[in-house]
Design a protein around this motif. Sequence first.
Motif, PDB file in Angstrom:
ATOM      1  N   TYR A 112       0.824  -1.214   0.000  1.00  0.00           N
ATOM      2  CA  TYR A 112       0.000   0.000   0.000  1.00  0.00           C
ATOM      3  C   TYR A 112       0.858   1.263   0.000  1.00  0.00           C
ATOM      4  O   TYR A 112       0.543   2.234  -0.680  1.00  0.00           O
ATOM      5  N   SER A 113       1.939   1.252   0.751  1.00  0.00           N
ATOM      6  CA  SER A 113       2.818   2.422   0.810  1.00  0.00           C
ATOM      7  C   SER A 113       3.497   2.680  -0.527  1.00  0.00           C
ATOM      8  O   SER A 113       3.525   3.819  -1.014  1.00  0.00           O
ATOM      9  N   VAL A 114       4.023   1.624  -1.133  1.00  0.00           N
ATOM     10  CA  VAL A 114       4.696   1.776  -2.424  1.00  0.00           C
ATOM     11  C   VAL A 114       3.702   2.198  -3.498  1.00  0.00           C
ATOM     12  O   VAL A 114       4.006   3.032  -4.354  1.00  0.00           O
ATOM     13  N   SER A 115       2.504   1.664  -3.442  1.00  0.00           N
ATOM     14  CA  SER A 115       1.468   2.035  -4.397  1.00  0.00           C
ATOM     15  C   SER A 115       1.176   3.537  -4.322  1.00  0.00           C
ATOM     16  O   SER A 115       1.077   4.212  -5.357  1.00  0.00           O
ATOM     17  N   LEU A 116       1.043   4.061  -3.126  1.00  0.00           N
ATOM     18  CA  LEU A 116       0.793   5.490  -2.947  1.00  0.00           C
ATOM     19  C   LEU A 116       1.943   6.321  -3.497  1.00  0.00           C
ATOM     20  O   LEU A 116       1.723   7.294  -4.229  1.00  0.00           O
ATOM     21  N   VAL A 117       3.158   5.932  -3.182  1.00  0.00           N
ATOM     22  CA  VAL A 117       4.331   6.667  -3.665  1.00  0.00           C
ATOM     23  C   VAL A 117       4.394   6.631  -5.196  1.00  0.00           C
ATOM     24  O   VAL A 117       4.671   7.652  -5.836  1.00  0.00           O
ATOM     25  N   LEU A 118       4.122   5.483  -5.787  1.00  0.00           N
ATOM     26  CA  LEU A 118       4.163   5.379  -7.246  1.00  0.00           C
ATOM     27  C   LEU A 118       3.086   6.230  -7.919  1.00  0.00           C
ATOM     28  O   LEU A 118       3.338   6.827  -8.969  1.00  0.00           O
ATOM     29  N   TYR A 119       1.890   6.279  -7.346  1.00  0.00           N
ATOM     30  CA  TYR A 119       0.853   7.169  -7.889  1.00  0.00           C
ATOM     31  C   TYR A 119       1.312   8.623  -7.851  1.00  0.00           C
ATOM     32  O   TYR A 119       1.096   9.377  -8.800  1.00  0.00           O
ATOM     33  N   MET A 120       1.945   9.015  -6.756  1.00  0.00           N
ATOM     34  CA  MET A 120       2.401  10.397  -6.628  1.00  0.00           C
ATOM     35  C   MET A 120       3.520  10.709  -7.621  1.00  0.00           C
ATOM     36  O   MET A 120       3.497  11.749  -8.272  1.00  0.00           O
ATOM     37  N   VAL A 121       4.481   9.803  -7.747  1.00  0.00           N
ATOM     38  CA  VAL A 121       5.585   9.999  -8.686  1.00  0.00           C
ATOM     39  C   VAL A 121       5.055  10.044 -10.119  1.00  0.00           C
ATOM     40  O   VAL A 121       5.466  10.895 -10.909  1.00  0.00           O
ATOM     41  N   ASP A 122       4.134   9.150 -10.445  1.00  0.00           N
ATOM     42  CA  ASP A 122       3.545   9.124 -11.779  1.00  0.00           C
ATOM     43  C   ASP A 122       2.852  10.452 -12.091  1.00  0.00           C
ATOM     44  O   ASP A 122       3.024  11.016 -13.170  1.00  0.00           O
ATOM     45  N   TYR A 123       2.103  10.960 -11.136  1.00  0.00           N
ATOM     46  CA  TYR A 123       1.385  12.224 -11.351  1.00  0.00           C
ATOM     47  C   TYR A 123       2.369  13.380 -11.539  1.00  0.00           C
ATOM     48  O   TYR A 123       2.180  14.217 -12.418  1.00  0.00           O
ATOM     49  N   GLU A 167      -6.926   9.213  -8.191  1.00  0.00           N
ATOM     50  CA  GLU A 167      -6.207   7.986  -7.851  1.00  0.00           C
ATOM     51  C   GLU A 167      -5.347   8.172  -6.604  1.00  0.00           C
ATOM     52  O   GLU A 167      -5.268   7.275  -5.769  1.00  0.00           O
ATOM     53  N   ILE A 168      -4.727   9.338  -6.481  1.00  0.00           N
ATOM     54  CA  ILE A 168      -3.916   9.617  -5.293  1.00  0.00           C
ATOM     55  C   ILE A 168      -4.798   9.664  -4.053  1.00  0.00           C
ATOM     56  O   ILE A 168      -4.458   9.094  -3.014  1.00  0.00           O
ATOM     57  N   VAL A 169      -5.947  10.309  -4.163  1.00  0.00           N
ATOM     58  CA  VAL A 169      -6.872  10.396  -3.019  1.00  0.00           C
ATOM     59  C   VAL A 169      -7.372   9.007  -2.635  1.00  0.00           C
ATOM     60  O   VAL A 169      -7.425   8.666  -1.449  1.00  0.00           O
ATOM     61  N   LYS A 170      -7.730   8.182  -3.620  1.00  0.00           N
ATOM     62  CA  LYS A 170      -8.162   6.808  -3.333  1.00  0.00           C
ATOM     63  C   LYS A 170      -7.064   6.032  -2.625  1.00  0.00           C
ATOM     64  O   LYS A 170      -7.334   5.285  -1.681  1.00  0.00           O
ATOM     65  N   SER A 171      -5.845   6.208  -3.073  1.00  0.00           N
ATOM     66  CA  SER A 171      -4.722   5.500  -2.472  1.00  0.00           C
ATOM     67  C   SER A 171      -4.472   5.979  -1.042  1.00  0.00           C
ATOM     68  O   SER A 171      -4.184   5.177  -0.155  1.00  0.00           O
ATOM     69  N   VAL A 172      -4.570   7.282  -0.810  1.00  0.00           N
ATOM     70  CA  VAL A 172      -4.401   7.827   0.545  1.00  0.00           C
ATOM     71  C   VAL A 172      -5.474   7.273   1.478  1.00  0.00           C
ATOM     72  O   VAL A 172      -5.185   6.868   2.610  1.00  0.00           O
ATOM     73  N   ILE A 173      -6.712   7.221   0.999  1.00  0.00           N
ATOM     74  CA  ILE A 173      -7.808   6.684   1.821  1.00  0.00           C
ATOM     75  C   ILE A 173      -7.574   5.208   2.118  1.00  0.00           C
ATOM     76  O   ILE A 173      -7.755   4.759   3.251  1.00  0.00           O
ATOM     77  N   SER A 174      -7.159   4.456   1.106  1.00  0.00           N
ATOM     78  CA  SER A 174      -6.870   3.035   1.323  1.00  0.00           C
ATOM     79  C   SER A 174      -5.757   2.854   2.351  1.00  0.00           C
ATOM     80  O   SER A 174      -5.860   1.996   3.234  1.00  0.00           O
ATOM     81  N   ALA A 224      -4.900   4.972   4.681  1.00  0.00           N
ATOM     82  CA  ALA A 224      -5.373   5.429   5.984  1.00  0.00           C
ATOM     83  C   ALA A 224      -6.253   4.388   6.672  1.00  0.00           C
ATOM     84  O   ALA A 224      -6.319   4.334   7.901  1.00  0.00           O
ATOM     85  N   ILE A 225      -6.917   3.551   5.897  1.00  0.00           N
ATOM     86  CA  ILE A 225      -7.779   2.519   6.473  1.00  0.00           C
ATOM     87  C   ILE A 225      -7.004   1.227   6.733  1.00  0.00           C
ATOM     88  O   ILE A 225      -7.055   0.670   7.830  1.00  0.00           O
ATOM     89  N   TRP A 226      -6.302   0.745   5.731  1.00  0.00           N
ATOM     90  CA  TRP A 226      -5.735  -0.596   5.799  1.00  0.00           C
ATOM     91  C   TRP A 226      -4.430  -0.692   6.561  1.00  0.00           C
ATOM     92  O   TRP A 226      -4.200  -1.704   7.244  1.00  0.00           O
ATOM     93  N   ILE A 227      -3.571   0.285   6.483  1.00  0.00           N
ATOM     94  CA  ILE A 227      -2.289   0.179   7.190  1.00  0.00           C
ATOM     95  C   ILE A 227      -2.499   0.104   8.709  1.00  0.00           C
ATOM     96  O   ILE A 227      -1.946  -0.785   9.353  1.00  0.00           O
ATOM     97  N   PRO A 228      -3.312   0.980   9.292  1.00  0.00           N
ATOM     98  CA  PRO A 228      -3.555   0.819  10.739  1.00  0.00           C
ATOM     99  C   PRO A 228      -4.237  -0.511  11.082  1.00  0.00           C
ATOM    100  O   PRO A 228      -3.948  -1.111  12.117  1.00  0.00           O
TER     101      PRO A 228
END
Length: 63
Positions: free
Chosen positions: A5-16, A36-43, A45-49
């Motif tokens: 999840y963390s790498v996915s978020l970083v990759l979305y940000m780098v891609d953008y 997509e970045i907002v969806k990833s941030v929400i994911s 924020a929910i799943w990592i904790p």
Amino acid sequence: MIIYYSVSLVLYMVDYILVLQIPMMRELEDGSGIQEIVKSVISCAIWIPYFIKSERVHNTFVR
């Protein structure tokens, strides 16, 4: 999963950020990258904790 999840978020940000560096792509940007970045941030924020705190996850991933 936390790393995924963390790498996915970083990759979305780098891609953008990279898309915004191309002038023609910047003009064609319709906001889907931000969505997509907002969806990833929400994911994240929910799943990592959940993966950190959940007793069920802890019992599943034992040595």
